[in-house]
Design an enzyme around this catalytic site. Structure first.
Site, PDB file in Angstrom:
ATOM      1  N   GLU A  45      40.151  35.149  46.556  1.00 22.79           N
ATOM      2  CA  GLU A  45      41.247  35.187  45.581  1.00 22.79           C
ATOM      3  C   GLU A  45      42.399  35.969  46.192  1.00 22.79           C
ATOM      4  O   GLU A  45      42.254  37.142  46.525  1.00 22.79           O
ATOM      5  CB  GLU A  45      40.751  35.866  44.297  1.00 22.79           C
ATOM      6  CG  GLU A  45      41.837  36.083  43.263  1.00 22.79           C
ATOM      7  CD  GLU A  45      41.362  36.963  42.098  1.00 22.79           C
ATOM      8  OE1 GLU A  45      40.156  36.948  41.767  1.00 22.79           O
ATOM      9  OE2 GLU A  45      42.202  37.677  41.530  1.00 22.79           O
ATOM     10  N   ARG A  49      50.526  39.673  43.978  1.00 21.64           N
ATOM     11  CA  ARG A  49      51.010  41.052  43.817  1.00 21.64           C
ATOM     12  C   ARG A  49      51.982  41.444  44.919  1.00 21.64           C
ATOM     13  O   ARG A  49      52.420  42.585  44.963  1.00 21.64           O
ATOM     14  CB  ARG A  49      49.826  42.027  43.816  1.00 21.64           C
ATOM     15  CG  ARG A  49      48.919  41.802  42.636  1.00 21.64           C
ATOM     16  CD  ARG A  49      47.797  42.804  42.573  1.00 21.64           C
ATOM     17  NE  ARG A  49      46.777  42.327  41.658  1.00 21.64           N
ATOM     18  CZ  ARG A  49      45.632  42.917  41.427  1.00 21.64           C
ATOM     19  NH1 ARG A  49      45.325  44.046  42.042  1.00 21.64           N
ATOM     20  NH2 ARG A  49      44.762  42.394  40.593  1.00 21.64           N
ATOM     21  N   THR A  72      45.907  37.286  39.606  1.00 21.89           N
ATOM     22  CA  THR A  72      47.007  37.986  38.941  1.00 21.89           C
ATOM     23  C   THR A  72      48.036  36.987  38.395  1.00 21.89           C
ATOM     24  O   THR A  72      49.248  37.197  38.486  1.00 21.89           O
ATOM     25  CB  THR A  72      47.686  39.028  39.878  1.00 21.89           C
ATOM     26  OG1 THR A  72      46.675  39.684  40.656  1.00 21.89           O
ATOM     27  CG2 THR A  72      48.406  40.097  39.075  1.00 21.89           C
ATOM     28  N   LYS A 132      36.585  36.188  33.392  1.00 23.78           N
ATOM     29  CA  LYS A 132      36.735  37.401  34.180  1.00 23.78           C
ATOM     30  C   LYS A 132      36.617  38.590  33.230  1.00 23.78           C
ATOM     31  O   LYS A 132      37.005  38.500  32.056  1.00 23.78           O
ATOM     32  CB  LYS A 132      38.110  37.377  34.861  1.00 23.78           C
ATOM     33  CG  LYS A 132      38.454  38.610  35.672  1.00 23.78           C
ATOM     34  CD  LYS A 132      39.738  38.389  36.470  1.00 23.78           C
ATOM     35  CE  LYS A 132      40.271  39.720  37.014  1.00 23.78           C
ATOM     36  NZ  LYS A 132      40.634  39.635  38.425  1.00 23.78           N
TER      37      LYS A 132
HETATM   38  C1  3PG Z   1      41.278  42.391  40.409  1.00 17.19           C
HETATM   39  O1  3PG Z   1      42.398  41.965  40.194  1.00 17.19           O
HETATM   40  O2  3PG Z   1      40.280  41.685  40.266  1.00 17.19           O
HETATM   41  C2  3PG Z   1      41.113  43.809  40.768  1.00 17.19           C
HETATM   42  O3  3PG Z   1      42.323  44.413  41.072  1.00 17.19           O
HETATM   43  C3  3PG Z   1      40.117  44.106  41.818  1.00 17.19           C
HETATM   44  O4  3PG Z   1      39.795  45.425  41.593  1.00 17.19           O
HETATM   45  P1  3PG Z   1      39.341  46.408  42.752  1.00 17.19           P
HETATM   46  O5  3PG Z   1      40.523  46.572  43.662  1.00 17.19           O
HETATM   47  O6  3PG Z   1      38.970  47.679  42.039  1.00 17.19           O
HETATM   48  O7  3PG Z   1      38.183  45.776  43.475  1.00 17.19           O
END
Ligand code: 3PG
Length: 212
Positions: A45, A49, A72, A132
């Protein structure tokens, strides 16, 4: 409308961990994707960002074996841009009517986020039962997910947020968890250093975590 689970489930059940990536430099994309595929984590994924995220999705999609999703996704415009970039699946941290509408109008499967019982019910009402769960650790983690299992027996989760090698096995033991996501497989420091061997090592370790 339904979730297109026939396309989403093979992606999410194919590996216990989905790497969640934040790409700053396009030069990193191909070696990074190759390192993850080599370590047994072909579904990745790429989060929207950074300014280069859409181009990163395009580049990563060209890597042999890679199944590249966009994360995102916050609105219909993000959905459309990710689709145009060639994303194979779409991940949103929450869910809105506009994002569900965009998914209904698309062939690309959506993994929407939900945490509260009301959010779960809204997602179910739109035909979504694979969700999710973000931010997993901060929202209540394994104990919270366990408590959702009985009232929401039909729902399966991909928890992300605060998950790493140490706690991923606890999540993956839960019957209502199909995979977890996280950024720990591709740490910023390893990407900055171009340490692709380390990322393949972390991927192999993650790919070997047992599921229930
Ligand atoms: C996401 O968008 O799934 C998270 O930002 C992942 O979280 P992590 O950086 O704590 O693994």
């Amino acid at each position: 409308m339904a979730q297109k689970t026939e396309r989403l489930l093979p992606i999410l059940t194919g590996q216990p961990v989905i790497p969640v990536l934040k790409i700053d430099r396009l030069d990193d994309v191909e070696p990074l994707a190759r390192a993850l595929v080599a370590g047994g984590l072909p579904a990745i994924e790429i989060t929207l960002r950074t300014p280069v995220a859409l181009e990163a999705i395009r580049l990563a999609s060209r890597v042999e074996g890679a199944i590249v999703g966009a994360g995102t996704i916050l609105n219909a415009a993000d959905f459309g841009a990710a689709q145009a970039a060639g994303a194979a699946f779409i991940v949103s941290p929450g869910a809105t009517g506009a994002v569900f509408d965009a998914a209904d109008a698309s062939d690309i499967p959506l993994l929407p986020g939900a945490i509260t019982p009301s959010e779960l019910m809204s997602a179910l009402a739109r035909g979504y039962s694979v969700l999710k769960f973000f931010p997993a650790e901060q929202a209540g983690g394994v104990a919270y997910l366990k408590s959702l299992a009985s009232p929401f027996a039909a729902v399966r989760f991909c928890p992300t947020g605060g998950i790493g090698a140490a706690n991923a096995p606890d999540y993956l033991k839960l019957p209502n968890v199909i995979c977890v996501g996280g950024s720990w497989i591709a740490p910023d420091a390893a990407i900055m250093a171009g340490d692709w061997a380390e990322i393949t090592r972390l991927s192999r370790e993650a790919a070997a975590i047992a599921r229930h």
